[in-house]
Scaffold this motif. Structure first.
Motif, PDB file in Angstrom:
ATOM      1  N   LYS A  51      25.626  10.772  28.731  1.00 48.48           N
ATOM      2  CA  LYS A  51      25.629   9.374  29.522  1.00 48.48           C
ATOM      3  C   LYS A  51      25.559   9.729  31.059  1.00 48.48           C
ATOM      4  O   LYS A  51      25.581   8.702  31.784  1.00 48.48           O
ATOM      5  CB  LYS A  51      26.912   8.727  29.349  1.00 48.48           C
ATOM      6  CG  LYS A  51      27.163   8.308  27.752  1.00 48.48           C
ATOM      7  CD  LYS A  51      26.038   7.153  27.450  1.00 48.48           C
ATOM      8  CE  LYS A  51      26.130   7.045  25.905  1.00 48.48           C
ATOM      9  NZ  LYS A  51      24.986   5.856  25.715  1.00 48.48           N
ATOM     10  N   GLY A  52      25.334  10.919  31.467  1.00 46.89           N
ATOM     11  CA  GLY A  52      24.713  11.086  32.932  1.00 46.89           C
ATOM     12  C   GLY A  52      26.228  11.342  33.930  1.00 46.89           C
ATOM     13  O   GLY A  52      26.107  11.913  34.980  1.00 46.89           O
TER      14      GLY A  52
ATOM     15  N   LYS B 260      46.218  12.511  38.857  1.00 47.88           N
ATOM     16  CA  LYS B 260      46.389  11.421  39.684  1.00 47.88           C
ATOM     17  C   LYS B 260      47.149  10.307  39.227  1.00 47.88           C
ATOM     18  O   LYS B 260      47.915   9.657  39.558  1.00 47.88           O
ATOM     19  CB  LYS B 260      45.250  11.112  40.449  1.00 47.88           C
ATOM     20  CG  LYS B 260      45.212   9.984  41.476  1.00 47.88           C
ATOM     21  CD  LYS B 260      44.163   9.748  42.009  1.00 47.88           C
ATOM     22  CE  LYS B 260      43.838   8.258  42.920  1.00 47.88           C
ATOM     23  NZ  LYS B 260      44.711   8.309  43.999  1.00 47.88           N
TER      24      LYS B 260
ATOM     25  N   VAL C 211      38.605   9.183  49.001  1.00 48.25           N
ATOM     26  CA  VAL C 211      37.756   9.147  50.350  1.00 48.25           C
ATOM     27  C   VAL C 211      38.482  10.689  50.837  1.00 48.25           C
ATOM     28  O   VAL C 211      39.523  11.176  51.024  1.00 48.25           O
ATOM     29  CB  VAL C 211      38.554   8.297  51.169  1.00 48.25           C
ATOM     30  CG1 VAL C 211      38.068   8.446  52.716  1.00 48.25           C
ATOM     31  CG2 VAL C 211      37.889   7.003  50.621  1.00 48.25           C
TER      32      VAL C 211
ATOM     33  N   PRO D 260      28.376   4.572  41.419  1.00 50.24           N
ATOM     34  CA  PRO D 260      27.677   3.265  41.158  1.00 50.24           C
ATOM     35  C   PRO D 260      28.131   2.909  39.578  1.00 50.24           C
ATOM     36  O   PRO D 260      28.841   3.626  38.997  1.00 50.24           O
ATOM     37  CB  PRO D 260      26.263   3.725  41.014  1.00 50.24           C
ATOM     38  CG  PRO D 260      26.199   5.156  40.621  1.00 50.24           C
ATOM     39  CD  PRO D 260      27.455   5.766  41.304  1.00 50.24           C
TER      40      PRO D 260
ATOM     41  N   LEU E  83      35.885   7.819  26.463  1.00 49.94           N
ATOM     42  CA  LEU E  83      35.898   9.069  27.676  1.00 49.94           C
ATOM     43  C   LEU E  83      37.161   9.024  28.542  1.00 49.94           C
ATOM     44  O   LEU E  83      37.572  10.092  28.647  1.00 49.94           O
ATOM     45  CB  LEU E  83      34.565   8.794  28.438  1.00 49.94           C
ATOM     46  CG  LEU E  83      33.315   9.380  27.776  1.00 49.94           C
ATOM     47  CD1 LEU E  83      32.242   9.160  29.078  1.00 49.94           C
ATOM     48  CD2 LEU E  83      33.312  10.961  27.840  1.00 49.94           C
TER      49      LEU E  83
END
Ligand code: HEC
Length: 129
Positions: A39-40, A70, A97, A106, A120
Motif C-alpha cells: 500500500k506504499g 506516543k 513537527v 497525504p 495496519l
C-alpha cells in the motif's frame, strides 16, 4: 524461495481476513508488513526508528515504533489514527513537527480501504514491545 508473489500474498490475506484470528503472531506480522509495503506506506515510514541521516535532514515520517510509543496510553488512538491514515495528516495540526521533514502525510484513501487501514493501525500500535 517464497511460494507467493507479493500481490498474490495480499490477495490471499484479504481472502482470509475472517480467519486472521487463527493466524500466529508471526504470520500476522508478515502479512501486515506485506500489506504496508503493497500500500506504499513503507515509501515514507519504517518499522524501527532510523539513525540520523548523513545530510542532517530528519526522516520523512515517524517510525511506527515511535508512533506506538506516543499513543500507548490513548485507548482511542486506533480510531483517530485510522482516520488520519485515510484522510491525511492535518498540515496545520501536525503531531510530528520538528521530528520529521516538512511534508505532511497525504490522504491514503485512494490506495487503501478503511478496513485495511484499521488492521495496519491496530498492528503498528502494538509494535512498542
Ligand atoms: C508520502 C509519505 C507518507 C506515506 C506514503 C504514508 N505516510 Fe504516514 N505519515 C507521514 C508523515 C510525514 C507523518 C507525520 C504527520 C504529522 O506530523 O502529524 C505520518 C504519520 C503517520 C501516522 C501517525 C499519525 C499521527 O497523528 O501521529 C500513522 C499511524 C501513519 N502515518 C500511518 C501510515 C500508513 C498506515 C500508511 C500507508 C497506508 C502511511 N502512513 C503512508 C508520511 C507518510
Amino acid at each position: 524461495m517464497h511460494p507467493f508473489r507479493p500481490a498474490t500474498l495480499s490477495a490471499l490475506l484479504l481472502a482470509t481476513i475472517p480467519f486472521m484470528a487463527q493466524a500466529t503472531p508471526a504470520e500476522n506480522d508478515a502479512a501486515m508488513r506485506q500489506l504496508a509495503t503493497d500500500k506504499g506506506c513503507m515509501a515514507c515510514h519504517s518499522i524501527d526508528p532510523k539513525p540520523p541521516r548523513a545530510d542532517g535532514l530528519p526522516p520523512i515520517a515517524p517510525s511506527w515504533r515511535e508512533v506506538a510509543l506516543k499513543y500507548r496510553d490513548d485507548p482511542v488512538a486506533y480510531r483517530k489514527l485510522t482516520d488520519t491514515v485515510m484522510t491525511g495528516a492535518d498540515p496545520k495540526a501536525r503531531h510530528w513537527v520538528g521530528k520529521t521533514g516538512a511534508a505532511t502525510m497525504p490522504p491514503n484513501a485512494a490506495t487503501i480501504s478503511a478496513e485495511e487501514a484499521r488492521m495496519l493501525v491496530n498492528w503498528l500500535l502494538v509494535l512498542v514491545r
